[in-house]
Design a protein around this motif. Structure first.
Motif, PDB file in Angstrom:
ATOM      1  N   SER A   3       3.006   0.155  -8.938  1.00 10.56           N
ATOM      2  CA  SER A   3       2.249  -0.020  -7.701  1.00 10.56           C
ATOM      3  C   SER A   3       3.025   0.525  -6.502  1.00 10.56           C
ATOM      4  O   SER A   3       2.454   1.185  -5.626  1.00 10.56           O
ATOM      5  CB  SER A   3       1.922  -1.495  -7.488  1.00 10.56           C
ATOM      6  OG  SER A   3       1.253  -1.668  -6.278  1.00 10.56           O
ATOM      7  N   MET A  20      -2.748  -0.220   1.472  1.00 10.20           N
ATOM      8  CA  MET A  20      -2.926   0.586   0.262  1.00 10.20           C
ATOM      9  C   MET A  20      -2.252  -0.063  -0.925  1.00 10.20           C
ATOM     10  O   MET A  20      -2.722   0.066  -2.064  1.00 10.20           O
ATOM     11  CB  MET A  20      -2.366   1.991   0.503  1.00 10.20           C
ATOM     12  CG  MET A  20      -2.870   3.040  -0.448  1.00 10.20           C
ATOM     13  SD  MET A  20      -4.621   3.351  -0.232  1.00 10.20           S
ATOM     14  CE  MET A  20      -5.172   3.093  -1.887  1.00 10.20           C
ATOM     15  N   GLY A  21      -1.155  -0.782  -0.671  1.00  9.86           N
ATOM     16  CA  GLY A  21      -0.455  -1.469  -1.754  1.00  9.86           C
ATOM     17  C   GLY A  21      -1.321  -2.501  -2.453  1.00  9.86           C
ATOM     18  O   GLY A  21      -1.239  -2.680  -3.675  1.00  9.86           O
ATOM     19  N   VAL A  46       0.152   7.231   0.298  1.00 12.32           N
ATOM     20  CA  VAL A  46       0.341   7.087   1.747  1.00 12.32           C
ATOM     21  C   VAL A  46       1.295   8.125   2.330  1.00 12.32           C
ATOM     22  O   VAL A  46       1.081   8.587   3.451  1.00 12.32           O
ATOM     23  CB  VAL A  46       0.819   5.657   2.092  1.00 12.32           C
ATOM     24  CG1 VAL A  46       1.126   5.515   3.574  1.00 12.32           C
ATOM     25  CG2 VAL A  46      -0.215   4.629   1.662  1.00 12.32           C
ATOM     26  N   SER A  86      -3.810  -0.446  -4.599  1.00 14.84           N
ATOM     27  CA  SER A  86      -3.084   0.169  -5.715  1.00 14.84           C
ATOM     28  C   SER A  86      -2.765  -0.877  -6.776  1.00 14.84           C
ATOM     29  O   SER A  86      -2.935  -0.634  -7.970  1.00 14.84           O
ATOM     30  CB  SER A  86      -1.777   0.810  -5.231  1.00 14.84           C
ATOM     31  OG  SER A  86      -2.020   1.860  -4.355  1.00 14.84           O
ATOM     32  N   SER A  87      -2.315  -2.028  -6.328  1.00 12.35           N
ATOM     33  CA  SER A  87      -1.984  -3.109  -7.258  1.00 12.35           C
ATOM     34  C   SER A  87      -3.209  -3.562  -8.035  1.00 12.35           C
ATOM     35  O   SER A  87      -3.151  -3.745  -9.263  1.00 12.35           O
ATOM     36  CB  SER A  87      -1.393  -4.306  -6.510  1.00 12.35           C
ATOM     37  OG  SER A  87      -0.197  -3.939  -5.889  1.00 12.35           O
ATOM     38  N   THR A 128       1.454   3.629  -4.425  1.00 13.85           N
ATOM     39  CA  THR A 128       1.229   3.425  -2.994  1.00 13.85           C
ATOM     40  C   THR A 128       1.953   4.485  -2.177  1.00 13.85           C
ATOM     41  O   THR A 128       1.373   5.096  -1.270  1.00 13.85           O
ATOM     42  CB  THR A 128       1.697   2.015  -2.571  1.00 13.85           C
ATOM     43  OG1 THR A 128       0.940   1.046  -3.292  1.00 13.85           O
ATOM     44  CG2 THR A 128       1.540   1.801  -1.081  1.00 13.85           C
ATOM     45  N   HIS A 129       3.210   4.721  -2.499  1.00 10.70           N
ATOM     46  CA  HIS A 129       3.977   5.743  -1.771  1.00 10.70           C
ATOM     47  C   HIS A 129       3.357   7.120  -1.974  1.00 10.70           C
ATOM     48  O   HIS A 129       3.273   7.916  -1.027  1.00 10.70           O
ATOM     49  CB  HIS A 129       5.436   5.735  -2.237  1.00 10.70           C
ATOM     50  CG  HIS A 129       6.344   6.463  -1.313  1.00 10.70           C
ATOM     51  ND1 HIS A 129       6.466   7.833  -1.302  1.00 10.70           N
ATOM     52  CD2 HIS A 129       7.173   6.012  -0.344  1.00 10.70           C
ATOM     53  CE1 HIS A 129       7.329   8.195  -0.385  1.00 10.70           C
ATOM     54  NE2 HIS A 129       7.769   7.108   0.224  1.00 10.70           N
ATOM     55  N   HIS A 135       0.837   1.404   4.277  1.00 11.75           N
ATOM     56  CA  HIS A 135       1.361   1.139   2.938  1.00 11.75           C
ATOM     57  C   HIS A 135       1.117  -0.303   2.512  1.00 11.75           C
ATOM     58  O   HIS A 135       0.979  -0.581   1.325  1.00 11.75           O
ATOM     59  CB  HIS A 135       2.841   1.530   2.828  1.00 11.75           C
ATOM     60  CG  HIS A 135       3.765   0.694   3.636  1.00 11.75           C
ATOM     61  ND1 HIS A 135       4.006   0.926   4.974  1.00 11.75           N
ATOM     62  CD2 HIS A 135       4.509  -0.383   3.299  1.00 11.75           C
ATOM     63  CE1 HIS A 135       4.864   0.043   5.423  1.00 11.75           C
ATOM     64  NE2 HIS A 135       5.183  -0.774   4.438  1.00 11.75           N
TER      65      HIS A 135
END
Length: 115
Positions: free
Chosen positions: A16, A74-75, A24, A78-79, A20-21, A71
């Motif tokens: 994740s 979005m994290g 973003v 993503s998770s 995420t990185h 981030h």
């Protein structure tokens, strides 16, 4: 719902982080962000490059730009995606593992370059 082992949880956390990185910040996915925001870099008073974000449009487009520039936001998504993949698509494990290894490598690299 199945129990998630500590190893699986660690893989999901690192995967994740990396996904995420990737979404973003990484240049390779700028095509995803470009319709929704503009990113520029400007030096601050100390000469450090500071990331400046201008979110485009209104309504849904502005919301998407806000999401793609954050981030923390979005994290979460993503998770959720990666946990769902892990639970419902067991064949996704190699993807999760590759993201986790890349995430761990990025974490280590950032610590090495920080001194």
């Amino acid at each position: 719902m199945e129990d998630i082992s500590w190893l699986q949880l660690t893989i999901l956390i690192l995967a994740s982080f990396r996904l995420t990185h990737l979404i973003v910040f990484d240049e390779i996915t700028s095509f995803l962000r470009d319709p929704f925001l503009t990113v520029t870099y400007e030096p601050d008073e100390s000469g450090q490059e500071v990331r400046k974000i201008e979110i485009k449009g209104e309504g849904w487009r502005y919301w998407a730009g806000s999401l793609l520039s954050c981030h923390w936001c979005m994290g979460i998504w993503s998770s959720l995606l990666l946990v769902a993949l892990h639970l419902w698509v067991p064949a996704s494990f190699p993807l999760l593992l590759a993201l986790a290894v890349a995430g761990a490598a990025a974490f280590i690299e950032s610590r090495v370059y920080m001194g």
